[in-house]
Design a protein around this motif. Structure first.
Motif, mmCIF file in Angstrom:
data_model
loop_
_atom_site.group_PDB
_atom_site.id
_atom_site.type_symbol
_atom_site.label_atom_id
_atom_site.label_comp_id
_atom_site.label_asym_id
_atom_site.label_seq_id
_atom_site.Cartn_x
_atom_site.Cartn_y
_atom_site.Cartn_z
ATOM 1 N N ARG A 1 4.275 17.110 -2.158
ATOM 2 C CA ARG A 1 4.228 15.746 -1.549
ATOM 3 C C ARG A 1 4.847 16.634 -0.434
ATOM 4 N N ALA B 1 3.343 15.234 4.528
ATOM 5 C CA ALA B 1 3.142 14.069 5.018
ATOM 6 C C ALA B 1 3.144 14.628 6.808
ATOM 7 N N ARG C 1 -0.383 11.610 9.291
ATOM 8 C CA ARG C 1 -0.804 11.099 7.310
ATOM 9 C C ARG C 1 0.415 10.852 7.302
ATOM 10 N N PRO C 2 0.374 9.617 6.637
ATOM 11 C CA PRO C 2 1.787 9.470 6.369
ATOM 12 C C PRO C 2 1.618 9.562 4.435
ATOM 13 N N SER C 3 0.999 9.973 3.808
ATOM 14 C CA SER C 3 0.903 10.041 2.259
ATOM 15 C C SER C 3 -0.255 11.007 2.134
ATOM 16 N N THR D 1 -5.329 8.185 -0.269
ATOM 17 C CA THR D 1 -5.450 7.162 0.572
ATOM 18 C C THR D 1 -6.019 5.572 -0.602
ATOM 19 N N GLN E 1 1.093 9.708 -5.360
ATOM 20 C CA GLN E 1 1.326 11.123 -4.760
ATOM 21 C C GLN E 1 2.662 11.807 -6.026
ATOM 22 N N PRO F 1 1.145 -1.225 -0.292
ATOM 23 C CA PRO F 1 0.222 0.301 0.080
ATOM 24 C C PRO F 1 0.675 0.735 0.224
ATOM 25 N N GLU F 2 1.417 1.543 0.649
ATOM 26 C CA GLU F 2 2.811 2.328 1.070
ATOM 27 C C GLU F 2 3.093 2.409 -0.658
ATOM 28 N N GLN F 3 3.717 2.077 -1.368
ATOM 29 C CA GLN F 3 4.347 2.032 -3.033
ATOM 30 C C GLN F 3 2.711 2.306 -3.454
ATOM 31 N N GLN G 1 0.481 3.934 -2.306
ATOM 32 C CA GLN G 1 -0.011 5.743 -1.935
ATOM 33 C C GLN G 1 1.447 6.504 -2.924
ATOM 34 N N GLU G 2 2.806 6.090 -2.666
ATOM 35 C CA GLU G 2 3.253 6.995 -3.422
ATOM 36 C C GLU G 2 3.084 6.663 -5.312
#
Length: 160
Positions: free
Chosen positions: A29, A31, A35-37, A54, A11, A3-5, A7-8
């Motif tokens: 970007r 964060a 909220r990491p993204s 998200t 972004q 999921p992190e990739q 979201q990146e």
């Protein structure tokens, strides 16, 4: 891909695509600890908008996912500013969704404003990606030119 990739990737896609909007000065970007993204979008008036980012993978929407579809045609973006030179959340939703759709990026099949689907308590935009992934960009903060955003997340100004 985690999921992190994803979201990146969203972004990156949004910062590149939104920066092409006529009334957008920058999209970067953003964060914080909770909220990491996210994205911070600066408009030509100096007003700023912070969104979260998200995503939900295609498998989450298996019943509604279809084969990749060509990006839909979009009319020109609507006016972003009201007669007083301010941006309302609904205008921001409609403008950003139109900019994302009008860019005709092959990764984006459509974008929509939250308020276009049903009355919502909170503004934002949604994006349907060609691989079936969906991205959600809820508005987190707003700030008029020269102002600081509210101290509490999801406190959105009526006009900024």
């Amino acid at each position: 891909m985690g999921p992190e990739q994803v979201q990146e990737q969203v972004q990156d896609l949004c910062t590149e695509t939104l920066a092409k909007g006529a009334d957008i000065t920058s999209a970067e970007r953003w964060a914080d600890n909770s909220r990491p993204s996210g994205l911070v979008i600066t408009f030509s008036s100096g007003a700023r908008l912070w969104t979260g980012v998200t995503t939900a993978n295609a498998e989450s929407f298996a019943s509604t996912a279809s084969a990749a579809v060509a990006p839909s045609d979009a009319p020109p973006p609507p006016a972003l500013f009201d007669s007083a030179g301010k941006i309302t959340p609904i205008r921001a939703e409609q403008y950003l969704a139109a900019v994302l759709t009008a860019a005709r990026a092959p990764e984006i099949t459509s974008a929509y404003s939250y308020s276009s689907t049903a009355p919502r308590r909170h503004p934002g935009i949604g994006i349907h990606l060609a691989d079936g992934t969906r991205a959600f960009l809820p508005f987190v903060y707003t700030a008029a030119h020269g102002k600081k955003p509210a101290a509490r997340a999801f406190t959105i100004d009526a006009a900024f």
